[in-house]
Design a protein around this motif. Structure first.
Motif, PDB file in Angstrom:
ATOM      1  N   GLY A  49      25.790 -27.884 -14.838  1.00  0.00           N
ATOM      2  CA  GLY A  49      25.699 -26.752 -13.913  1.00  0.00           C
ATOM      3  C   GLY A  49      24.333 -26.574 -13.285  1.00  0.00           C
ATOM      4  O   GLY A  49      23.856 -25.441 -13.135  1.00  0.00           O
ATOM      5  N   ASP A 224      29.979 -20.890  -6.799  1.00  0.00           N
ATOM      6  CA  ASP A 224      29.769 -21.833  -7.894  1.00  0.00           C
ATOM      7  C   ASP A 224      30.652 -21.525  -9.102  1.00  0.00           C
ATOM      8  O   ASP A 224      31.153 -22.446  -9.756  1.00  0.00           O
ATOM      9  CB  ASP A 224      28.288 -21.843  -8.290  1.00  0.00           C
ATOM     10  N   SER A 225      30.833 -20.258  -9.405  1.00  0.00           N
ATOM     11  CA  SER A 225      31.697 -19.904 -10.536  1.00  0.00           C
ATOM     12  C   SER A 225      33.137 -20.299 -10.257  1.00  0.00           C
ATOM     13  O   SER A 225      33.858 -20.747 -11.152  1.00  0.00           O
ATOM     14  CB  SER A 225      31.600 -18.405 -10.820  1.00  0.00           C
ATOM     15  N   TRP A 226      33.554 -20.158  -9.014  1.00  0.00           N
ATOM     16  CA  TRP A 226      34.905 -20.573  -8.626  1.00  0.00           C
ATOM     17  C   TRP A 226      35.055 -22.088  -8.754  1.00  0.00           C
ATOM     18  O   TRP A 226      36.048 -22.594  -9.298  1.00  0.00           O
ATOM     19  CB  TRP A 226      35.173 -20.122  -7.189  1.00  0.00           C
ATOM     20  N   TYR A 228      33.085 -24.271 -10.501  1.00  0.00           N
ATOM     21  CA  TYR A 228      32.889 -24.741 -11.877  1.00  0.00           C
ATOM     22  C   TYR A 228      33.999 -24.262 -12.807  1.00  0.00           C
ATOM     23  O   TYR A 228      34.167 -24.800 -13.905  1.00  0.00           O
ATOM     24  CB  TYR A 228      31.534 -24.263 -12.412  1.00  0.00           C
ATOM     25  N   GLY A 229      34.727 -23.239 -12.394  1.00  0.00           N
ATOM     26  CA  GLY A 229      35.805 -22.709 -13.220  1.00  0.00           C
ATOM     27  C   GLY A 229      35.345 -21.724 -14.269  1.00  0.00           C
ATOM     28  O   GLY A 229      36.131 -21.288 -15.107  1.00  0.00           O
ATOM     29  N   LYS A 230      34.079 -21.348 -14.237  1.00  0.00           N
ATOM     30  CA  LYS A 230      33.526 -20.361 -15.173  1.00  0.00           C
ATOM     31  C   LYS A 230      32.212 -19.843 -14.585  1.00  0.00           C
ATOM     32  O   LYS A 230      31.660 -20.426 -13.640  1.00  0.00           O
ATOM     33  CB  LYS A 230      33.271 -20.984 -16.545  1.00  0.00           C
ATOM     34  N   TRP A 231      31.727 -18.746 -15.123  1.00  0.00           N
ATOM     35  CA  TRP A 231      30.466 -18.199 -14.644  1.00  0.00           C
ATOM     36  C   TRP A 231      29.340 -19.193 -14.917  1.00  0.00           C
ATOM     37  O   TRP A 231      29.086 -19.584 -16.054  1.00  0.00           O
ATOM     38  CB  TRP A 231      30.169 -16.865 -15.309  1.00  0.00           C
ATOM     39  N   THR A 232      28.656 -19.623 -13.843  1.00  0.00           N
ATOM     40  CA  THR A 232      27.617 -20.646 -13.970  1.00  0.00           C
ATOM     41  C   THR A 232      26.366 -20.207 -13.217  1.00  0.00           C
ATOM     42  O   THR A 232      26.349 -20.202 -11.977  1.00  0.00           O
ATOM     43  CB  THR A 232      28.110 -21.995 -13.400  1.00  0.00           C
TER      44      THR A 232
END
Length: 533
Positions: A49, A224-226, A228-232
């Motif tokens: 990330g 980026d969270s979308w 990466y699939g998680k909060w990043t």
């Protein structure tokens, strides 16, 4: 000016056929290809990330458009991204022209365009798909809108949109920082210079800087969270890796003075003396200070690359253009009773006289001045054009040519799988092949394990031993159908190739000079005999 810049950069993009740095492909196009088509290699930076998806998403949208138009062929897949970047580069050229005209007037702006177009490194690099190239365009645009003006009353000049000029500059600067977090080095300097010039400092921070900064950070976090699939928290991860742990030094360290002694001198090349003269003659020290600030701050980091300081190269070209305009003025006005060869528009004249442009006195005769200027132009063209064409069309061209070949072969269903026996990331990957086939390269990801040695280094230390271990107990039918390597390693791996009945399929010229290690003159493709039977 827009049509001229666009036509020039489109031609520029078509002439660039060489490999420069892995990040052009592996941190932009490879990621975009994975977004658009579901396959493509993500390097360790994306697994940790460290990078924002905003830049690759631009090229993912381009790939989707090519697919919709049924143009996702090997040729379009390799050429279209640079053609798109050439459009961005042309926008940057136009804004450099406008920025130069605002600061120094029309004639300096025209000479700045001459310097920008014919600087070898700009030609070689600006149409490539590095995030640094888009950062350079955004920086030039933002400087045009935001750079502190002479008159405080024009600080809030409206651009015809909901933003004032300064606010639009702030927004563009924020986007540049999303794409390249180190771009903040530039905007800290510009922000401090702006803060010193305005009266309502707290209002400026609370009503403009903080709101626009928060908008950019929130947009970055959501995108980026979308993806990466998680909060990043990309910015935090980037800062921790590059500044707190010095992780970037894994890819090499340079002397502290490298940007001053080698980096900028190589990039600006023969334009550099004229840029230095332009700084002295113009006396616009604040903008020149931005160049020195960027070089100094980047010098603190151990790992250094030419492209990291690319955003200040257009400013260097502007100062070179200033010197050229003064030299032209001196030659053309020697026989004239007038002090200047042309008049400055009233909208910009306030800054021009303050900076000393119109105060330059003519020296020498018209013929001598014209001959001097003509000689300088010829000198600049002869030193930059051959270098630009050589580096863009010949030096390290094999890395891209081999992927073009493999892409055509894969399209014709002649490829089963590929093994790259070369330094990792030495060629483009799926973004050029555009076929979902198994491919393997020698890994060189950094590791926190003490004494860790990457696959590429283990292979270089003992090529035959490495291959024996890799393919121990593997059936012939499971061997790669294509092996790609540099000609410098052919003799060392020849016993393996001969034993397993590989023959030379194609050889591509790569370089006349050594780059990182030994001379890598050709890129060679070996295939198993049964493949074409």
């Amino acid at each position: 000016m827009w049509r001229l810049c666009l036509a020039f950069r489109l031609m520029n993009a078509m002439l660039v056929q060489t490999y420069f740095n892995p990040d052009e492909h592996w941190q932009a196009l490879e990621v975009a290809h994975r977004i658009a088509f579901g396959y493509g290699h993500l390097t360790w930076e994306w697994q940790q990330g460290l990078r924002s998806y905003l830049h690759p998403l631009l090229f993912a949208a381009l790939y989707k458009l090519l697919t919709t138009l049924h143009l996702d062929t090997p040729w379009f897949m390799t050429k279209a991204p640079r053609l798109l970047q050439s459009v961005f580069a042309a926008v940057g050229d136009v804004y450099l022209y406008k920025f130069s005209r605002n600061n120094f007037g029309e004639r300096v702006a025209q000479w700045t365009m001459f310097c920008q177009m014919f600087n070898w490194f700009t030609f070689f690099c600006i149409v490539r798909t590095f995030s640094n190239c888009l950062e350079t365009v955004l920086t030039t645009m933002a400087l045009f809108y935001w750079w502190p003006v002479q008159s405080p009353s024009t600080d809030h000049h409206h651009t015809g949109s909901i933003f004032t000029s300064r606010q639009l500059g702030l927004l563009l600067a924020g986007v540049a920082c999303i794409i390249r977090p180190t771009s903040a080095i530039i905007w800290v300097y510009v922000g401090v210079v702006q803060l010193l010039k305005i009266q309502h400092k707290l209002q400026f921070l609370l009503s403009e800087v903080f709101p626009i900064g928060i908008i950019c950070l929130c947009a970055m976090g959501l995108v980026d969270s979308w993806m990466y699939g998680k909060w990043t928290p990309v910015l935090l991860n980037f800062f921790r890796f590059n500044f707190l742990t010095s992780g970037a030094s894994f890819y090499g360290r340079h002397s502290w003075h490298w940007y001053f002694s080698q980096g900028l001198p190589a990039m600006a090349f023969t334009f550099l003396p004229f840029a230095l003269i332009g700084i002295l003659w113009s006396k616009q020290w604040a903008l020149a200070g931005l160049i020195a600030w960027v070089l100094a701050l980047y010098s603190i980091l151990g790992h250094k690359e030419f492209r990291f300081i690319l955003p200040v190269l257009p400013i260097v070209m502007m100062y070179a253009g200033y010197a050229m305009a003064v030299l032209e003025q001196q030659g053309s006005s020697a026989n004239s009773k007038e002090e200047t060869a042309y008049s400055v528009p009233s909208s910009t004249s306030s800054g021009m006289q303050h900076q000393g442009y119109e105060q330059k006195k003519p020296t020498g005769g018209t013929r001598q001045g014209s001959c001097l200027l003509g000689g300088i132009i010829i000198f600049l063209l002869l030193t930059n054009i051959p270098l630009a064409l050589y580096t863009s069309m010949f030096h390290q061209r094999g890395a891209e040519a081999v992927m073009e070949h493999l892409g055509q072969e894969a399209h014709a269903q002649h490829v089963r799988n590929v093994l790259f026996l070369m330094p990792c990331h030495a060629t483009p990957f799926y973004s050029s092949l555009h076929s979902n086939l198994p491919m393997r390269f020698l890994d060189c990801s950094p590791s926190e394990e003490p004494g860790h040695v990457g696959e590429d280094e283990r292979f270089m230390a003992n090529p035959l031993g490495f291959l024996s271990t890799m393919f121990q107990g593997v059936n012939k039918s499971d061997l790669p159908s294509h092996i790609v390597l540099f000609s410098s390693l052919e003799l060392e791996v020849h016993p393996f190739l001969n034993t397993h009945q590989y023959s030379l399929d194609k050889s591509f010229f790569h370089a006349h000079f050594a780059v990182d290690r030994e001379l890598q003159a050709y890129v060679m493709v070996f295939t198993q005999a049964p493949i074409h039977q």
